[in-house]
Design a protein around this motif. Structure first.
Motif, short mmCIF file in Angstrom:
data_model
loop_
_atom_site.label_atom_id
_atom_site.label_comp_id
_atom_site.label_asym_id
_atom_site.label_seq_id
_atom_site.Cartn_x
_atom_site.Cartn_y
_atom_site.Cartn_z
N ALA A 76 0.83 -1.21 0.00
CA ALA A 76 0.00 0.00 0.00
C ALA A 76 0.86 1.26 0.00
O ALA A 76 0.56 2.23 -0.71
CB ALA A 76 -0.95 0.00 1.19
N ALA A 77 1.94 1.25 0.77
CA ALA A 77 2.82 2.42 0.82
C ALA A 77 3.39 2.72 -0.57
O ALA A 77 3.44 3.88 -0.99
CB ALA A 77 3.95 2.20 1.82
N LEU A 78 3.80 1.68 -1.28
CA LEU A 78 4.34 1.89 -2.63
C LEU A 78 3.27 2.46 -3.57
O LEU A 78 3.57 3.31 -4.41
CB LEU A 78 4.89 0.58 -3.19
CG LEU A 78 6.24 0.15 -2.64
CD1 LEU A 78 6.57 -1.28 -3.05
CD2 LEU A 78 7.34 1.09 -3.10
N SER A 79 2.05 2.01 -3.44
CA SER A 79 0.96 2.53 -4.27
C SER A 79 0.75 4.02 -4.03
O SER A 79 0.65 4.81 -4.98
CB SER A 79 -0.34 1.77 -3.99
OG SER A 79 -0.20 0.40 -4.33
N TYR A 80 0.70 4.42 -2.76
CA TYR A 80 0.53 5.84 -2.44
C TYR A 80 1.76 6.65 -2.82
O TYR A 80 1.65 7.77 -3.31
CB TYR A 80 0.21 6.03 -0.95
CG TYR A 80 -1.25 5.89 -0.65
CD1 TYR A 80 -2.12 6.96 -0.81
CD2 TYR A 80 -1.78 4.67 -0.23
CE1 TYR A 80 -3.48 6.83 -0.55
CE2 TYR A 80 -3.13 4.53 0.04
CZ TYR A 80 -3.98 5.62 -0.12
OH TYR A 80 -5.32 5.49 0.12
N GLY A 81 2.94 6.09 -2.62
CA GLY A 81 4.17 6.79 -2.96
C GLY A 81 4.28 7.05 -4.46
O GLY A 81 4.64 8.14 -4.89
N LEU A 82 3.94 6.04 -5.25
CA LEU A 82 3.99 6.22 -6.70
C LEU A 82 2.93 7.21 -7.17
O LEU A 82 3.20 8.07 -8.02
CB LEU A 82 3.83 4.87 -7.42
CG LEU A 82 4.00 4.91 -8.94
CD1 LEU A 82 5.34 5.52 -9.34
CD2 LEU A 82 3.85 3.51 -9.52
N ALA A 83 1.74 7.12 -6.60
CA ALA A 83 0.69 8.10 -6.96
C ALA A 83 1.15 9.51 -6.63
O ALA A 83 0.96 10.44 -7.43
CB ALA A 83 -0.61 7.77 -6.22
N ALA A 84 1.78 9.70 -5.48
CA ALA A 84 2.27 11.03 -5.09
C ALA A 84 3.29 11.55 -6.09
O ALA A 84 3.23 12.71 -6.50
CB ALA A 84 2.87 10.97 -3.68
N LYS A 85 4.22 10.70 -6.50
CA LYS A 85 5.26 11.14 -7.43
C LYS A 85 4.69 11.42 -8.82
O LYS A 85 5.09 12.37 -9.48
CB LYS A 85 6.38 10.11 -7.47
CG LYS A 85 7.18 10.08 -6.16
CD LYS A 85 8.41 9.25 -6.26
CE LYS A 85 9.20 9.16 -4.96
NZ LYS A 85 9.31 10.34 -4.16
N LEU A 86 3.74 10.59 -9.26
CA LEU A 86 3.11 10.84 -10.57
C LEU A 86 2.32 12.14 -10.55
O LEU A 86 2.36 12.91 -11.51
CB LEU A 86 2.20 9.66 -10.94
CG LEU A 86 2.90 8.36 -11.31
CD1 LEU A 86 1.88 7.22 -11.42
CD2 LEU A 86 3.69 8.51 -12.60
N LEU A 87 1.61 12.40 -9.46
CA LEU A 87 0.83 13.64 -9.36
C LEU A 87 1.74 14.86 -9.26
O LEU A 87 1.43 15.90 -9.82
CB LEU A 87 -0.12 13.56 -8.16
CG LEU A 87 -1.31 12.62 -8.37
CD1 LEU A 87 -1.99 12.33 -7.04
CD2 LEU A 87 -2.29 13.21 -9.36
N ALA A 88 2.85 14.72 -8.55
CA ALA A 88 3.80 15.83 -8.46
C ALA A 88 4.35 16.15 -9.85
O ALA A 88 4.52 17.32 -10.21
CB ALA A 88 4.93 15.49 -7.50
N ALA A 89 4.60 15.11 -10.65
CA ALA A 89 5.08 15.33 -12.02
C ALA A 89 4.03 16.03 -12.87
O ALA A 89 4.36 16.76 -13.80
CB ALA A 89 5.46 13.99 -12.65
N GLN A 90 2.76 15.85 -12.53
CA GLN A 90 1.66 16.51 -13.23
C GLN A 90 1.32 17.87 -12.60
O GLN A 90 0.33 18.50 -12.97
CB GLN A 90 0.41 15.62 -13.19
CG GLN A 90 0.55 14.32 -13.95
CD GLN A 90 0.50 14.54 -15.44
OE1 GLN A 90 -0.39 15.20 -15.93
NE2 GLN A 90 1.45 13.99 -16.16
#
Length: 119
Positions: A76-90
């Motif tokens: 779950a942590a990896l899922s949220y971490g990746l979502a955070a990084k993808l959103l920051a890139a956007q």
């Protein structure tokens, strides 16, 4: 742990924010590798607690397929971490910050308790 599932979870968390999934694949691999480096110590702590062999170095992926040698507690942590990084890139900084906080909280929750003597 399945890399594609974590990526799909991250996309689901940011469904209305990321325009085209295919255009994010390249970035997702790079960002996922950053996450894997960040969680390496947590992964090894969990492995140590379970009596499993430790990893010498952080896992590196080159595609969004296959499995990685991470403990399930980090899923779950990896899922949220990746979502955070993808959103920051956007440049969706508000939602990215919210998901990053969730990522950090989940990492801290997975960190096993270590007994130490205090003098």
């Amino acid at each position: 742990m399945n890399v594609k599932e974590i990526y799909e979870n991250a996309l689901a968390l940011s469904i209305s924010r990321i325009d085209e999934e295919d255009s994010m694949d390249f970035y997702a691999v790079k960002l996922f590798n950053i996450l894997l480096a960040e969680i390496h110590i947590y992964n090894n702590q969990l492995k140590l607690k379970k009596g499993k062999p430790l990893l010498d170095k952080a896992i590196i992926i080159d595609k969004l397929e296959g499995k990685i040698d991470c403990e399930n507690e980090l899923y779950a942590a990896l899922s949220y971490g990746l979502a955070a990084k993808l959103l920051a890139a956007q440049e969706d900084v508000n939602l990215a910050a919210l998901y990053n906080n969730q990522y950090v909280t989940m990492l801290e929750a997975t960190s096993p308790f270590v007994e130490m003597e205090v003098e």
